[in-house]
Structure formats: C-alpha cells, structure tokens
Design a protein around this motif. Sequence first.
Motif, PDB file in Angstrom:
ATOM      1  N   UNK A 330      28.752  35.081  47.589  1.00 36.28           N
ATOM      2  CA  UNK A 330      28.616  36.321  46.648  1.00 36.28           C
ATOM      3  C   UNK A 330      29.834  36.681  46.125  1.00 36.28           C
ATOM      4  N   UNK A 331      29.928  36.771  44.480  1.00 36.52           N
ATOM      5  CA  UNK A 331      30.976  37.062  43.854  1.00 36.52           C
ATOM      6  C   UNK A 331      31.180  38.626  43.732  1.00 36.52           C
ATOM      7  N   UNK A 332      32.264  39.100  43.942  1.00 34.64           N
ATOM      8  CA  UNK A 332      32.589  40.267  43.558  1.00 34.64           C
ATOM      9  C   UNK A 332      33.883  40.265  41.970  1.00 34.64           C
ATOM     10  N   UNK A 333      33.277  40.825  40.991  1.00 35.63           N
ATOM     11  CA  UNK A 333      33.862  40.484  39.641  1.00 35.63           C
ATOM     12  C   UNK A 333      34.453  41.760  39.320  1.00 35.63           C
ATOM     13  N   UNK A 334      35.788  41.775  38.906  1.00 34.22           N
ATOM     14  CA  UNK A 334      36.430  43.054  38.331  1.00 34.22           C
ATOM     15  C   UNK A 334      36.026  43.493  37.283  1.00 34.22           C
ATOM     16  N   UNK A 335      36.017  44.790  37.452  1.00 32.20           N
ATOM     17  CA  UNK A 335      35.541  45.691  36.090  1.00 32.20           C
ATOM     18  C   UNK A 335      36.368  45.582  34.857  1.00 32.20           C
ATOM     19  N   UNK A 336      37.753  45.741  35.328  1.00 30.52           N
ATOM     20  CA  UNK A 336      38.924  45.741  34.369  1.00 30.52           C
ATOM     21  C   UNK A 336      38.945  44.304  33.552  1.00 30.52           C
ATOM     22  N   UNK A 337      38.732  43.279  34.598  1.00 31.19           N
ATOM     23  CA  UNK A 337      38.909  41.869  33.906  1.00 31.19           C
ATOM     24  C   UNK A 337      37.339  41.313  34.197  1.00 31.19           C
TER      25      UNK A 337
END
Length: 393
Positions: A330-337
């Motif tokens: 499960x991936x957690x993607x950065x909001x800023x990047x």
Amino acid sequence: MENNQFGLFATATAQIHDAPANGGAIQGVPFIEKITFHLVRLEDGVILDEKVFHNDFINLTNNMGVFLYDDLLAIVSLRYQTIHILQIRESGNLVDVRAIGSFCHEDDELFLNSNSQVENSLQQNLPNQGNFFLSGIKQRLLSFIFRGIWNEETDQIVRIQCLKKKFYFHFQDYVDLIIWKVQFLDRHHLLIKFGSVDGGVSRNADQHPAFFAVYNMETTEVVAYYQNSADELYFLFEQFCDHFHATSRNSMYMNFISSHSNNIHALEQLRSIKNKAGSFSQFVKKILASLPFSCQSQSPSPYFDHSLFRYDEKLISATDRHRQSTDHPIKFISRRQPRTSKFKIKPGPEAGSMDGRTKRISSFLFHPFLPLALSIQQTLFLQPAVVNIHFRR
C-alpha cells in the motif's frame, strides 16, 4: 482519564440464539449468559472493579455496544433496551450514574410504583407484549414526533389529516423501533440510532430503515430526530463532522483526526463520491450508516492526514475495520510531491501468499503519533494470522 492509568476490558461467554424473551427482553435478540467489564490498573494489571451483565446481549464487536467519553461509559443492552451510563472514578470504581430505557428520570420508577394501580398494571404486563405502557425513552421519542407533525400545520383540519398520515398510520412502526447503537456527543447529549429488531442483530444493518435521535440525558428530552435518508442530517454531517467525534478533553492528539469538515482534500473526496452516486438518497444512507461513530474507531495518526499523504482508502484508512488485502504494498503518496511515494506498507508474509485464490482480509493499528504500525492479515479458513510490525528506519 486524565492520567491514563486505567484500561477497560470486556469478556463474554458464547451467544445463545433462539432464546425466550423473558422478563421484558426483546423477542429475536440472542443472549449471552455473562458479560463482564473489567477496570484494570495498567501499572500492575490489577482488576480494580467489574460490571457484570447476566443473560443480556451487548454487541462488543468493534465497540458497537460501548462508548467511552472521558470518564463516562455508555453500555447498550440490546436485549433489554437499556442504555447504562457509568462513571469511572479516580478511585478505580465503576459507578452507575443512570439507566435510560424503561425509565428516564432516576425517580420515574418510584413515582409509578407509588400508585398501586399502576404497579399492578406493570406487574401483569411485560414490555412489548401488549402492555399499556411504553418505555420512557419510547414515550419521549413518540412525543417529539407527534409535536413536530402538530406544529407543521396551523389549520386544525389539515393538522389532523397530517397526524393520521404521518403519525397514526406509522404508529406501530414507531412502537416497534429498538435502540441499535449510541454515542456521546458531549457529557449531556447522546446520539441514538433506532431501527428494527432484525437490523439490530444483523451484520448488514445498513439495508434496514433507521432513525437517529439526539437525547438530552439531563432534561430527558429528545431534541432532534431524523430518518437515515434525511438531507438535513447529511448536510450537518458534511459541515460539522468533527462535532460527531466526541473526543476526550485529555487526549489532545484526538483533535487532529482528518475529516471532510477540517480538510479540503477529504471534502473533495467526499464530493467526488457524491457526484458519482446514482441516487443521492442512497448516497446519504450510505454515508450516515457510519453514525453513531464507534468509540476509538478513528486513528489520529498523522499518516492518515489527507493534507500530507494520499492513499487508497479501499485498502487502508483511519477508520478501524477489516479490508480486502492484496499482495501489492500500500503506497502513501506525498501531497506536496504528487509523484513521490514516501513509504509503503505490506501486510501478510514478506514473500506474498502462495495461494492467490484464498481471500484475505487485513486490519491496521497505528500509533497515535509515533511512526509505528501493526498490520494483521487473516484468511477465512482459520489459518494463523500474520502480524507485521512496521516502523520508520
């Protein structure tokens, strides 16, 4: 409690189905021979006090039948339709504060029993089996509904017609409602969910009609009432979701749970789901099905902050419940990047499952603020669960 010195645990014997409805019990609700709540001092594991319920039914799954708010504990007896309010004292005692159900005020029973005719009537007739008296909480609910319909019209003839259509025609349906679930909104108000007996004991309660009532424990009044498809309640929930999370004044980090009331990304996600829904009424029912919230069902972990990370809520979210498991991390993607994966969580065996046909479910437990989480993966065939500890290197 302020110093977090106590833990509350519950134990129960097996459920017994097809139990006779004796002593005012609701027909169709199973019973558990013994349910015990243990107040434990966490420092040394000593049990300081216990509260025992015999031949009752309290839904302990995911805290469905129990809600803790500061030092107040609400326990819902489905079988006897009573909301038990207890207080946890600093001395380590569980003290009965009030019981809401057959009676609302502490002296209601004394007042009724002071009249011998009423006392005899109560002894000869069991609740919900054709007796003259409805429970106190049901009387409050029916009175609120009646007054609401009465005040809709000023013309006497139109008023009577409305009462016939909206109240008397559905009177038995209102009488047959039972309490499903309860949560504190604050120290004085409860959000109570009512529905049919079948829905109260079913795992798919979302398919049954339901109603919500806001009840003031001090005045014993119902102050609001909504059906589970009410637009008004949904818009209140959309704008003031945080008010439905009764957070302890002693747990500061619980005030930082990300919701569509305080986070623009969560709000956009909710509105996206609303726009894709085929029926707004069904969408409202689906969203309001989460009410009343279960105690400790939301994780305040910053990893679930929608302003910081984006993730697939079908696989993981701040809400504590089982979800379908996959072999992919499960991936957690950065909001800023937006294209940067900050970290991954993979439940289950490191090498993946050998049998792709086996259905697996996962649940997660995140620390409130530290970079630490547990994942528990289970199968439907009683195989040993796989528990992983995830931490930041």
